[in-house]
Enzyme design. Structure first.
Site, mmCIF file in Angstrom:
data_model
loop_
_atom_site.group_PDB
_atom_site.id
_atom_site.type_symbol
_atom_site.label_atom_id
_atom_site.label_comp_id
_atom_site.label_asym_id
_atom_site.label_seq_id
_atom_site.Cartn_x
_atom_site.Cartn_y
_atom_site.Cartn_z
ATOM 1 N N ARG A 187 27.160 11.622 -10.955
ATOM 2 C CA ARG A 187 28.111 12.533 -11.593
ATOM 3 C C ARG A 187 29.489 12.462 -10.939
ATOM 4 O O ARG A 187 30.521 12.680 -11.592
ATOM 5 C CB ARG A 187 27.548 13.953 -11.550
ATOM 6 N N ILE A 231 33.723 19.135 -18.667
ATOM 7 C CA ILE A 231 32.424 18.509 -18.463
ATOM 8 C C ILE A 231 31.449 19.651 -18.192
ATOM 9 O O ILE A 231 31.735 20.545 -17.390
ATOM 10 C CB ILE A 231 32.446 17.470 -17.317
ATOM 11 N N SER A 232 30.327 19.640 -18.881
ATOM 12 C CA SER A 232 29.361 20.741 -18.755
ATOM 13 C C SER A 232 28.787 20.814 -17.347
ATOM 14 O O SER A 232 28.803 19.846 -16.585
ATOM 15 C CB SER A 232 28.217 20.553 -19.755
ATOM 16 N N ALA A 233 28.244 21.982 -17.012
ATOM 17 C CA ALA A 233 27.548 22.154 -15.739
ATOM 18 C C ALA A 233 26.325 21.244 -15.693
ATOM 19 O O ALA A 233 25.691 20.987 -16.722
ATOM 20 C CB ALA A 233 27.119 23.607 -15.574
#
Length: 231
Positions: free
Chosen positions: A40, A64-66
């Protein structure tokens, strides 16, 4: 939306995955393996702590999502992300989840397609992918990224076994339902102020069932102009 940790202490991608397993977010060995393989940290803009369980701004009023949301969506879609299958990632952003999806479907002639309507994000995501373990899939054409309005999907490689949508639609776009393969599944946040993550299954006869998984908070799935103006 639940957050599992928000401060430092996690400095490695592997530790991120182990925490998600510890909290019961990741149950699948395959999802853990893929999220370990795709770092990530390569997809989070510089200056941000990449392994914190929080969504992050990536520019252009996009996020950007968790990590726990990415893990949840991969788990929900896992049966439809088998080698050789076709998958669509709408609102591909930095390219992170598209890379994870590509690693799952890529072997055996599979294909992962990411669509994102901000050209600069597509350019950045391709650079991110080139540094990642998904680079060979980008090179051989089993991972593709396109500048396009995600609400229209990407008909060229439809029907898709799996569709992931990374922004909240006021209602489920019909083109995405149309591009979902019979027997396929779509995961999409739906709503305006109050949003739910919906799981859309298309039966072999073409009929559709929709279930609510959890309450969420995503940026809107909207036009490029509206997004750049702050919705």
């Amino acid at each position: 939306m639940k957050r599992f940790w928000s401060r430092g202490g996690i400095e490695k991608n592997k530790a991120l995955v182990e925490h998600l397993q510890q909290y019961g977010v990741i149950k699948s060995t395959k999802v853990a393996e893929v999220m370990e393989t795709i770092d990530r940290g390569l997809f989070v803009p510089g200056g941000n702590p990449p392994y914190v369980d929080s969504p992050m701004q990536i520019g252009y009023n996009a996020t950007i999502s968790a990590p726990h949301m990415h893990a949840m969506c991969l788990e929900l879609l896992e049966e439809h992300l088998q080698p050789g299958m076709h998958a669509l990632d709408v609102g591909s952003g930095t390219g992170y989840l598209t890379a994870c999806i590509a690693m799952m479907v890529g072997p055996g002639g599979g294909r992962a397609v990411g669509v994102e309507h901000i050209p600069e994000l597509v350019t950045t995501s391709i650079e991110n992918l080139k540094k990642s373990a998904a680079a060979p899939l980008l090179k051989d054409g089993s991972l593709l990224l396109h500048v396009s309005d995600g609400r229209e999907g990407w008909p060229e490689f439809a029907p898709y076994d799996a569709i992931h949508v990374g922004a909240a639609a006021p209602e489920i776009p019909q083109p995405l339902i149309d591009q979902l393969k019979p027997g396929g599944r779509m995961v999409i946040p739906v709503g305006n102020i109050f949003q739910d993550l919906k799981v859309v299954d298309k039966r072999p006869d073409g009929s559709v069932t929709i279930q609510t998984e959890t309450s969420v908070r995503y940026v809107p799935l909207t036009s490029r102009a509206s997004q750049l103006q702050g919705y």
